[in-house]
Design a protein around this motif. Structure first.
Motif, mmCIF file in Angstrom:
data_model
loop_
_atom_site.group_PDB
_atom_site.id
_atom_site.type_symbol
_atom_site.label_atom_id
_atom_site.label_comp_id
_atom_site.label_asym_id
_atom_site.label_seq_id
_atom_site.Cartn_x
_atom_site.Cartn_y
_atom_site.Cartn_z
ATOM 1 N N VAL B 300 -38.069 0.557 -22.969
ATOM 2 C CA VAL B 300 -39.344 1.156 -22.553
ATOM 3 C C VAL B 300 -39.360 2.605 -23.014
ATOM 4 N N ARG B 301 -40.378 2.960 -23.795
ATOM 5 C CA ARG B 301 -40.488 4.334 -24.301
ATOM 6 C C ARG B 301 -40.837 5.295 -23.163
ATOM 7 N N PRO B 302 -40.303 6.495 -23.145
ATOM 8 C CA PRO B 302 -40.544 7.442 -22.040
ATOM 9 C C PRO B 302 -42.026 7.742 -21.828
ATOM 10 N N GLU B 303 -42.810 7.795 -22.936
ATOM 11 C CA GLU B 303 -44.215 8.189 -22.750
ATOM 12 C C GLU B 303 -45.064 7.050 -22.206
ATOM 13 N N LYS B 304 -44.500 5.831 -22.122
ATOM 14 C CA LYS B 304 -45.264 4.695 -21.622
ATOM 15 C C LYS B 304 -45.030 4.486 -20.130
ATOM 16 N N PHE B 325 -34.111 14.392 -11.238
ATOM 17 C CA PHE B 325 -32.815 15.046 -11.447
ATOM 18 C C PHE B 325 -32.997 16.314 -12.268
ATOM 19 N N ASP B 326 -33.908 16.240 -13.257
ATOM 20 C CA ASP B 326 -34.090 17.389 -14.148
ATOM 21 C C ASP B 326 -35.480 17.321 -14.754
ATOM 22 N N ILE B 327 -36.045 18.477 -15.073
ATOM 23 C CA ILE B 327 -37.360 18.516 -15.721
ATOM 24 C C ILE B 327 -37.254 19.416 -16.950
ATOM 25 N N GLY B 328 -37.724 18.894 -18.073
ATOM 26 C CA GLY B 328 -37.777 19.723 -19.279
ATOM 27 C C GLY B 328 -39.231 20.003 -19.623
ATOM 28 N N TYR B 329 -39.598 21.280 -19.673
ATOM 29 C CA TYR B 329 -40.995 21.631 -19.954
ATOM 30 C C TYR B 329 -41.110 21.989 -21.433
ATOM 31 N N LEU B 330 -41.874 21.196 -22.219
ATOM 32 C CA LEU B 330 -41.961 21.421 -23.666
ATOM 33 C C LEU B 330 -43.306 22.013 -24.060
ATOM 34 N N GLY B 331 -44.114 22.418 -23.095
ATOM 35 C CA GLY B 331 -45.432 22.944 -23.427
ATOM 36 C C GLY B 331 -46.460 21.845 -23.442
ATOM 37 N N ASP B 332 -46.418 21.019 -24.496
ATOM 38 C CA ASP B 332 -47.410 19.937 -24.562
ATOM 39 C C ASP B 332 -47.065 18.807 -23.597
ATOM 40 N N MET B 333 -45.791 18.666 -23.296
ATOM 41 C CA MET B 333 -45.418 17.618 -22.352
ATOM 42 C C MET B 333 -44.203 18.054 -21.544
ATOM 43 N N SER B 334 -43.994 17.271 -20.462
ATOM 44 C CA SER B 334 -42.810 17.514 -19.648
ATOM 45 C C SER B 334 -41.950 16.263 -19.676
ATOM 46 N N ILE B 335 -40.640 16.470 -19.716
ATOM 47 C CA ILE B 335 -39.708 15.345 -19.704
ATOM 48 C C ILE B 335 -39.030 15.340 -18.334
ATOM 49 N N PHE B 336 -39.161 14.205 -17.635
ATOM 50 C CA PHE B 336 -38.498 14.066 -16.333
ATOM 51 C C PHE B 336 -37.272 13.193 -16.503
ATOM 52 N N HIS B 337 -36.139 13.662 -15.968
ATOM 53 C CA HIS B 337 -34.959 12.802 -15.884
ATOM 54 C C HIS B 337 -34.895 12.324 -14.439
ATOM 55 N N VAL B 338 -35.019 11.005 -14.265
ATOM 56 C CA VAL B 338 -35.049 10.457 -12.912
ATOM 57 C C VAL B 338 -33.773 9.652 -12.693
ATOM 58 N N ALA B 339 -33.058 9.960 -11.608
ATOM 59 C CA ALA B 339 -31.823 9.235 -11.287
ATOM 60 C C ALA B 339 -32.161 8.073 -10.378
ATOM 61 N N GLY B 343 -27.366 5.345 -10.017
ATOM 62 C CA GLY B 343 -26.849 6.458 -10.809
ATOM 63 C C GLY B 343 -27.425 6.487 -12.207
ATOM 64 N N ARG B 344 -28.094 5.438 -12.611
ATOM 65 C CA ARG B 344 -28.685 5.340 -13.932
ATOM 66 C C ARG B 344 -29.824 6.363 -14.070
ATOM 67 N N ARG B 345 -29.914 7.036 -15.253
ATOM 68 C CA ARG B 345 -30.989 8.015 -15.479
ATOM 69 C C ARG B 345 -32.069 7.392 -16.345
ATOM 70 N N VAL B 346 -33.310 7.667 -16.018
ATOM 71 C CA VAL B 346 -34.437 7.178 -16.809
ATOM 72 C C VAL B 346 -35.237 8.392 -17.274
ATOM 73 N N ARG B 347 -35.617 8.384 -18.546
ATOM 74 C CA ARG B 347 -36.412 9.498 -19.080
ATOM 75 C C ARG B 347 -37.892 9.131 -19.081
ATOM 76 N N VAL B 348 -38.696 10.047 -18.618
ATOM 77 C CA VAL B 348 -40.139 9.836 -18.566
ATOM 78 C C VAL B 348 -40.802 11.045 -19.221
ATOM 79 N N ALA B 349 -41.747 10.777 -20.118
ATOM 80 C CA ALA B 349 -42.469 11.877 -20.753
ATOM 81 C C ALA B 349 -43.903 11.850 -20.262
ATOM 82 N N GLN B 350 -44.397 13.005 -19.875
ATOM 83 C CA GLN B 350 -45.773 13.073 -19.391
ATOM 84 C C GLN B 350 -46.503 14.184 -20.101
ATOM 85 N N ALA B 351 -47.691 13.850 -20.644
ATOM 86 C CA ALA B 351 -48.502 14.872 -21.288
ATOM 87 C C ALA B 351 -48.986 15.847 -20.221
ATOM 88 N N ASN B 352 -48.928 17.140 -20.542
ATOM 89 C CA ASN B 352 -49.407 18.144 -19.582
ATOM 90 C C ASN B 352 -50.904 18.314 -19.797
#
Lengths: 337, 381
Positions: B300-304, B325-339, B343-352
């Motif tokens: 599953v792609r993070p942006e979906k 767990f962590d948030i990366g702010y890239l300007g156009d989008m934010s990347i969420f690391h969800v635990a 213990g497994r981490r899932v990456r989620v990308a959300q358009a800002n």
């Protein structure tokens, strides 16, 4: 003031405890001559950088310019049966300077007697053909070395340099054993039945050529190798990709890019080969007249120091002028690039 | 097309047309360097007019494959055909192929114009023709005034264009490009990508390009071959490679993907249900050629993936619960690391989509991740 004090500021009073170099400097400053030299250097504005540059300049003046000036001075003297065997250039009588005696007879003789002309031309001709031969042999060798696998290059380079471990004189002398009528080469050829009469090679111009090419080949290979080793071989792939046959790519890409190496190698072979004495003396015949041998005869057999000095001065000019012109040409090419 | 050409229009996707004759054919091509197979029994068809990318990490054999096509390497096995001719006995300088080198390989002792004219001179074209063609090429790459310069007097971007002009001067039917944009900075690279595409379209030349930059491959290519350790893992148009990767390797190499391992629970003709120990029940709206109980992976792609602070109405399928767990702010989008709980981490990308002043979701928040049935892809390997 009681004595000269150190005028180079960076050495004075920086550290409480002077370093070994500084202690040496202070001790030397006690010598009046050294102190005067330091004062002079300081006066003419010699910086540390200037001092560094002064070392090679000093070396060249001491070991190149000064001996040349001595030879030049000698060439204007007259030979005489005395110790030393020439007349002085500056005329001193009872501590009074009476004038300069310049004798241009030596140079006149060089232009008039065709022995010298023939020697010069012969030397240049033999050196020229030998240089071409050395290039023809050295370029493929250097090329092969530069394209050899990396692990092979150092051993191959060692094999080129290895002959230097043996004396030059012995190596040239060994060629007599190879080339003489009952030598190794003729023996092998006769054994194989290729010839039934020994080939006369020793004491001919061919032997001189062999000797020069053999002796100076490393001086051709090393600059060529240094140049080719840096070559970007993808350029040859690019040439092939654009439809260029390998032989043509060698001439249109490799050779032009190796030109600085070719010029350096040819100079390193040609210049010493022109003045070569040992090789024509050992391997050449009586009809192989080269300027190095003529010079030797004038100096040691005729004891005509002024004439042999004139021969040397003219030889130097004949060699230096083309190099200066070549350098200027190259500088212009570099600027155009 | 004019009326004189009665033949049907060339399909836009010749690789899907069984009647189309490929321009380049590789059959079981291998290249071994000592014990290493840089290229291992690769079979591949490339069609006329394609912009074909070889994409892979360094050392995957993509450059070797390109050099095999150019003729700088001889295959240790297999056959390469270009335009119906077996190339095994044809040396590099006789191939109807030109290459643009990664280092550009411009001849340093020749001017720009001489570099471009070099290939034409080998064909012994008349001087006037060469001059016309050189001018034409200089115009094409917008370097008309720099013909007399030497390569070292040019900027990186200008050198790249000279290399392109030199490779195109002979009007090859096939142009090979080895990392053509690698030496340019980002902004220039983007601009040049579009220039390359425009040139390719205008001249109708087949391009085969080697790159390790997936974005570059995605933007320019008609098809991408994803390579790994001497093998081709997938050949498909960019969108297909991204949306329907055929393996975990391709899914993670192209873009980013969350991969959940699971077992097939129910396989229908138009959907599949999978049970995953770490992500619960997963539902994908495509059939899969795999029996019940077989181990498969769902990418599953993070942006979906949608992220929400409230549990969804139906949390039984395509839904996982975790803490930020962590948030990366890239300007156009934010990347969420969800635990997740395990213990497994899932990456989620959300358009800002709105100015980010106060985060709706922040560190250590309890969140629910959901995605529609059309988001996941089932991978068998």
């Amino acid at each position: 003031m009681s004595g000269p004090e150190p005028r180079i500021a960076y050495l004075a009073g920086r550290h409480a405890e002077p370093t070994a170099l500084e202690r040496l400097f202070y001790r030397l400053m006690a010598v009046p001559a050294f102190a005067a030299l330091v004062a002079l250097a300081d006066r003419i504005g010699l910086t540390r950088r200037g001092a560094v540059i002064a070392i090679p300049y000093g070396w060249l003046v001491l070991f190149c310019l000064l001996p040349f000036l001595i030879v030049l001075k000698l060439s204007f003297a007259e030979a005489e049966l005395a110790q030393p065997p020439y007349t002085p250039l500056f005329d001193w009588v009872d501590g009074h300077f009476r004038g300069i005696r310049v004798n241009i007879e030596n140079y006149r003789l060089l232009f008039e007697d065709d022995l010298y002309w023939r020697s010069y031309l012969n030397s240049i001709r033999i050196a020229f053909t030998s240089t071409l031969l050395a290039l023809a042999i050295g370029l493929p060798m250097a090329y092969g070395m530069a394209r050899a696998p990396l692990a092979w290059r150092t051993p191959l380079l060692m094999m080129v340099i290895l002959p230097f471990w043996t004396s030059f004189l012995i190596r040239v002398y060994a060629w007599i054993g190879i080339l003489k009528n009952e030598g190794l080469l003729n023996g092998a050829l006769m054994q194989l039945g290729l010839i039934d009469q020994p080939l006369v090679i020793l004491n001919t111009e061919i032997a001189v050529h062999i000797g020069i090419v053999y002796s100076y080949l490393p001086f051709m290979i090393l600059p060529l190798y240094a140049n080719l080793e840096k070559m970007d071989w993808t350029l040859l792939e690019a040439a092939a990709d654009l439809g260029c046959r390998p032989a043509r790519a060698f001439w249109t890409i490799t050779v032009p890019l190796a030109l600085p190496g070719i010029v350096a190698g040819c100079s390193l072979v040609f210049i010493p080969a022109v003045g070569e004495f040992v090789i024509p003396d050992l391997l050449g015949g009586s009809d192989t007249v080269m300027i190095g041998k003529t010079l030797w005869v004038e100096f040691f057999q005729n004891r005509d120091w002024p004439l042999s000095s004139a021969v040397a001065v003219l030889l130097l000019l004949a060699l230096v002028l083309p190099i200066v012109l070549l350098q200027r040409q190259r500088a212009r090419l570099e600027a155009a690039r | 097309m004019s009326a004189m050409h009665a033949s049907p229009r060339k399909p836009a996707e010749p690789w899907n047309d069984p009647a189309a004759v490929p321009y380049i054919r590789l059959r079981e091509v291998s290249k071994a360097f000592g014990p290493v197979n840089a290229v291992d029994r690769i079979s591949l068809d490339i069609h006329r007019g394609e912009f074909f990318s070889l994409l892979g990490p360094s050392g995957c054999g993509k450059t070797t494959l390109l050099r095999l096509l150019a003729g700088f390497e001889t295959p240790t096995g297999g056959v390469i055909e270009i335009d119906g001719t077996d190339m095994s006995a044809v040396p590099a300088h006789r191939r109807p192929v030109n290459m643009m080198f990664q280092s550009y390989a411009l001849f340093p002792h020749m001017s720009v114009a001489q570099n471009i004219a070099f290939g034409l001179k080998q064909d012994r074209l008349p001087k006037a023709d060469i001059a016309t063609r050189v001018d034409e090429m200089l115009g094409l790459v917008q370097l008309a005034k720099l013909g007399d310069r030497k390569p070292h007097q040019l900027s990186g971007g200008q050198r790249q264009r000279v290399a392109l002009a030199r490779a195109l001067a002979k009007r090859p039917k096939l142009l090979l490009l080895d990392e053509p944009l690698a030496a340019l900075d980002k902004r220039l690279r983007e601009q040049t990508q579009f220039e390359l595409m425009a040139v390719q379209e205008r001249l109708g030349i087949t391009f085969v390009i080697v790159t390790h930059d997936q974005e570059e491959a995605m933007t320019m290519s008609s098809r991408i071959a994803v390579m790994d350790a001497g093998h081709i893992r997938q050949v498909a148009p960019p969108a297909e490679v991204y949306e329907f990767p055929n393996s975990r390797y391709v899914a993670t190499f192209i873009g980013d993907a969350n991969i959940f391992e699971g077992r097939v629970e129910r396989a229908a003709s138009d959907s599949v249900t999978i049970h995953s120990a770490e992500a619960g029940r997963l539902f994908v709206d495509r059939s899969v050629a795999s029996p019940v109980d077989a181990t498969v992976w769902v990418a599953v792609r993070p942006e979906k993936i949608a992220i929400a602070a409230e549990p969804p109405a139906d949390a039984s399928v395509n839904c996982v619960e975790g803490t930020v767990f962590d948030i990366g702010y890239l300007g156009d989008m934010s990347i969420f690391h969800v635990a997740l709980a395990g213990g497994r981490r899932v990456r989620v990308a959300q358009a800002n989509r709105y100015r980010l002043v106060d985060r709706a979701i922040t560190w250590s928040d309890r969140v629910w991740l959901t995605w529609p049935p059309g988001a996941g892809v089932v991978l068998l390997t």
